[in-house]
Design a protein around this motif. Structure first.
Motif, short mmCIF file in Angstrom:
data_model
loop_
_atom_site.label_atom_id
_atom_site.label_comp_id
_atom_site.label_asym_id
_atom_site.label_seq_id
_atom_site.Cartn_x
_atom_site.Cartn_y
_atom_site.Cartn_z
N GLN A 176 0.86 -1.18 0.00
CA GLN A 176 0.00 0.00 0.00
C GLN A 176 0.89 1.22 0.00
OE1 GLN A 176 -2.69 0.22 3.37
NE2 GLN A 176 -3.88 1.88 2.46
N ASN A 189 -5.43 2.60 -2.93
CA ASN A 189 -5.24 1.30 -3.57
C ASN A 189 -4.30 0.40 -2.79
OD1 ASN A 189 -6.53 2.38 -6.11
ND2 ASN A 189 -4.72 3.68 -6.01
N CYS A 190 -4.50 -0.90 -2.98
CA CYS A 190 -3.59 -1.91 -2.43
C CYS A 190 -3.43 -3.03 -3.45
CB CYS A 190 -4.14 -2.51 -1.13
SG CYS A 190 -4.11 -1.39 0.27
N THR A 191 -2.26 -3.61 -3.46
CA THR A 191 -2.03 -4.81 -4.25
C THR A 191 -1.63 -5.93 -3.29
OG1 THR A 191 0.28 -4.25 -4.62
CG2 THR A 191 -1.30 -3.54 -6.29
N SER A 222 -9.36 -1.30 -4.37
CA SER A 222 -9.42 0.16 -4.31
C SER A 222 -10.53 0.61 -3.38
CB SER A 222 -9.69 0.75 -5.71
OG SER A 222 -8.68 0.39 -6.62
N SER A 237 -8.79 8.26 -4.45
CA SER A 237 -8.61 6.86 -4.80
C SER A 237 -7.46 6.28 -3.98
CB SER A 237 -8.30 6.72 -6.29
OG SER A 237 -7.96 5.38 -6.62
N TYR A 293 -5.78 -6.60 -6.94
CA TYR A 293 -5.76 -5.15 -6.76
C TYR A 293 -7.10 -4.74 -6.15
CZ TYR A 293 -5.01 -0.27 -8.33
OH TYR A 293 -4.82 1.07 -8.39
#
Lengths: 114, 112
Positions: free
Chosen positions: A6, A22-24, A73, A20, A71
């Motif tokens: 993150q 986001n994290c992967t 969001s 926005s 992914y």
């Protein structure tokens, strides 16, 4: 490599902007996806959770999960100064040894200025 | 509806000492999980208690131990404190060992 990545930011936006976050992630066993908001020196507050893929909306907040891309969001519409906080993504598996164990991202610091 | 409560809110200890932190889960919940949050980091899972047993454990040494009581409240014990144990300790409660967890305000531990 961390299981959940993150961007820590910080992110600064004007009031009324769309935010926005986001994290992967790398663990394909993750099925539960949560977003928490944490104000300074407080505990994390559960904002939204999603099981598996798809979108979920709650007021000004929308959570999206794309499992094919690993992914997730969180979108905040019409952001307010009171939204200024650290936003944490968290994930967990449906079963097995990771069930009940939340894995968190580092958190993104958000400031909404008037 | 009482949320997750933790005590104390802040503790100061010296290296080598032992500490006990306490947590009462949200009304209706039966599972307590403990997390450690270092400054600027996300919480790290320590362990989870369900039906008075340690059900899951993260990558923490056995200096970290816990207990769950019949009323579902829980304690976290840390022995032989190190400077690196300074952090915010968070308790989260859920139902049936589940993933939807609600957090308390935390106990801030400072080790000098």
């Amino acid at each position: 490599q961390k299981e959940v990545e993150q961007d820590p930011g910080p992110l600064s936006v004007p009031e009324g902007a769309i935010v926005s976050l986001n994290c992967t992630y790398s663990n394909s066993a993750f099925q539960y996806f949560m977003w928490y908001r944490q104000y300074s020196r407080k505990g994390p507050e559960l904002l939204m959770y999603t099981y598996s893929s798809g979108n979920k909306e709650d007021g000004r907040f929308t959570a999206q999960v794309d499992k094919s891309s690993k992914y997730i969001s969180l979108f905040i519409r019409d952001s307010q100064p009171s939204d200024s906080a650290t936003y944490l993504c968290a994930m967990s598996a449906r079963g097995g040894t990771s069930y009940g164990k939340l894995t968190f991202g580092q958190g993104t610091i958000l400031t909404v200025h008037p | 509806d009482a949320g997750v409560t933790q005590s104390p809110t802040h503790l100061i200890k010296t290296r080598g000492q032992q500490v006990t932190l306490r947590c009462s889960p949200k009304s209706g919940h039966d599972t307590v999980s403990w997390y450690q949050q270092a400054l600027g980091q996300g919480p790290q899972f320590i362990f989870q208690y369900y039906e008075e047993e340690e059900r899951q454990r993260g990558n923490f040494p056995d200096r970290f131990s816990g207990h769950q009581f019949p009323n579902y409240s829980s304690e976290l014990n840390v022995n032989a404190l190190l400077l690196g144990d300074s952090a915010l300790y968070l308790c989260a409660s859920s139902l049936d060992g589940g993933n939807i967890q609600y957090f308390g305000a935390g106990t801030r531990l400072s080790v000098l």
